[in-house]
Write an enzyme that holds these catalytic residues in place. Structure first.
Site, mmCIF file in Angstrom:
data_model
loop_
_atom_site.group_PDB
_atom_site.id
_atom_site.type_symbol
_atom_site.label_atom_id
_atom_site.label_comp_id
_atom_site.label_asym_id
_atom_site.label_seq_id
_atom_site.Cartn_x
_atom_site.Cartn_y
_atom_site.Cartn_z
ATOM 1 N N GLY A 1 42.086 31.022 41.427
ATOM 2 C CA GLY A 1 42.134 29.767 41.975
ATOM 3 C C GLY A 1 41.314 28.809 41.416
ATOM 4 N N ASP B 1 36.219 25.561 44.290
ATOM 5 C CA ASP B 1 36.227 25.120 45.684
ATOM 6 C C ASP B 1 37.164 25.973 46.508
ATOM 7 O OD1 ASP B 1 34.180 23.699 45.384
ATOM 8 O OD2 ASP B 1 35.231 21.585 45.339
ATOM 9 N N CYS B 2 37.933 26.805 46.012
ATOM 10 C CA CYS B 2 39.133 27.337 46.654
ATOM 11 C C CYS B 2 38.524 28.681 47.592
ATOM 12 C CB CYS B 2 40.184 27.856 46.039
ATOM 13 S SG CYS B 2 39.941 29.213 44.970
ATOM 14 N N SER C 1 34.406 32.958 45.491
ATOM 15 C CA SER C 1 33.296 33.975 45.743
ATOM 16 C C SER C 1 32.905 34.042 47.187
ATOM 17 C CB SER C 1 32.265 32.792 45.633
ATOM 18 O OG SER C 1 32.028 32.677 44.147
ATOM 19 N N ASP D 1 32.575 38.543 40.238
ATOM 20 C CA ASP D 1 32.870 37.284 40.401
ATOM 21 C C ASP D 1 32.680 36.399 39.186
ATOM 22 O OD1 ASP D 1 33.440 35.188 41.943
ATOM 23 O OD2 ASP D 1 31.411 34.679 42.295
ATOM 24 N N GLU D 2 33.224 35.256 38.713
ATOM 25 C CA GLU D 2 33.267 34.417 37.502
ATOM 26 C C GLU D 2 33.867 35.369 36.531
ATOM 27 O OE1 GLU D 2 33.067 31.421 38.174
ATOM 28 O OE2 GLU D 2 31.653 31.216 39.848
ATOM 29 N N ALA D 3 34.876 36.186 36.928
ATOM 30 C CA ALA D 3 35.300 36.942 35.856
ATOM 31 C C ALA D 3 36.065 36.509 34.672
ATOM 32 C CB ALA D 3 36.491 37.865 36.583
ATOM 33 N N GLN D 4 36.431 34.930 34.816
ATOM 34 C CA GLN D 4 37.160 34.336 33.736
ATOM 35 C C GLN D 4 36.294 34.412 32.610
ATOM 36 O OE1 GLN D 4 36.116 33.035 36.454
ATOM 37 N NE2 GLN D 4 34.852 31.129 35.966
#
Length: 253
Positions: free
Chosen positions: A39, A42-43, A46, A116-119
């Site tokens: 997403g 801010d969605c 995390s 997290d931050e897998a992109q």
């Protein structure tokens, strides 16, 4: 059986195969799942990652929590609502399978992995996560943004879209300043949307002094930027709204 029947049965393009007997899959080796929750900024990605880690841990499952370029700059997962958890930082050349093997070498079982931050992962690292799910039976939960500031898929996110078992958009709606749902993460400097630059620049939705992680810069070359979530119309037009000076928040009269 006719000659025509023989042709149909021997057709190499026939993709159908016999289903396994009832219960065969349950009796086979355990397989994990690779799931990608995505997403805009801010969605609550995390926050969801931390909640899933909490839920699994309280049931006695052992997890490995990883992060790549958290906004805090520290090896941790941080949520904008104020909760955080220490994590293992993933570097460019990190083999994620080795991180699990290190846990095994210490005699510690790994039931699940959270990223997290897998992109920001490389496609090869995403493939390593798939291998952990398929070969080691580990459940893998990835959280991240799908597209960069140019509205193009991050390589890591693109690979997750290609091979993940489950894709789940995070349901917490983020609004553009106009009130419509926001999907696009605009990179902003001096209240102007940037259309060119390094793919990876870690910052927040508030004004932040950041440094690109994709190219080396001196301290004198750091820049002040922020991100703002916009709908497609205002992302395309570059319109940050009447409250741009208030970090993208619409102030009530």
């Amino acid at each position: 059986m006719t000659a025509a029947d023989d042709v149909v049965l021997d057709d190499p393009t026939d993709a159908l195969s016999a289903a396994p007997p009832a219960g065969a899959r349950r009796n086979g080796p355990a397989r994990g799942r690779l799931k990608f929750c995505y997403g805009p900024m801010d969605c609550g990605k995390s926050t969801l990652a931390l909640q899933i880690d909490h839920n699994h841990a309280r049931q006695g499952r052992r997890g490995l929590v990883l992060v790549r370029h958290d906004r805090s700059g520290a090896p941790q997962i941080t949520s904008r609502i104020g909760i955080a958890r220490r994590a293992t930082e993933v570097a460019t050349g990190t083999d994620l399978r080795d991180l699990v093997r290190e846990q095994w070498a210490r005699g510690q079982h790994v039931d699940y992995v959270i990223v997290d931050e897998a992109q920001f992962l490389s496609p090869d690292q995403v493939d390593q996560l798939a291998e952990l799910a398929d070969e080691a039976g580990i459940d893998v939960y990835c959280f991240g943004i799908a597209t960069d500031f140019r509205s193009r898929l991050f390589p890591g996110a693109a690979r997750l879209f290609e091979i993940a078992d489950e894709l789940q958009p995070v349901q917490v709606e983020v609004l553009c300043w106009c009130g419509l749902p926001g999907r696009f993460n605009a990179r902003v400097r001096d209240d102007v949307i940037l259309r060119e630059g390094d793919t990876v620049v870690v910052a927040d939705t508030e004004h932040s002094v950041v440094e690109s992680s994709a190219s080396a810069r001196s301290d004198a070359e750091t820049v002040t930027v922020r991100y703002q979530v916009l709908c497609r119309l205002h992302f395309r037009s570059g319109d940050l709204g009447p409250a741009a000076a208030q970090h993208g928040q619409l102030r009530l009269p």
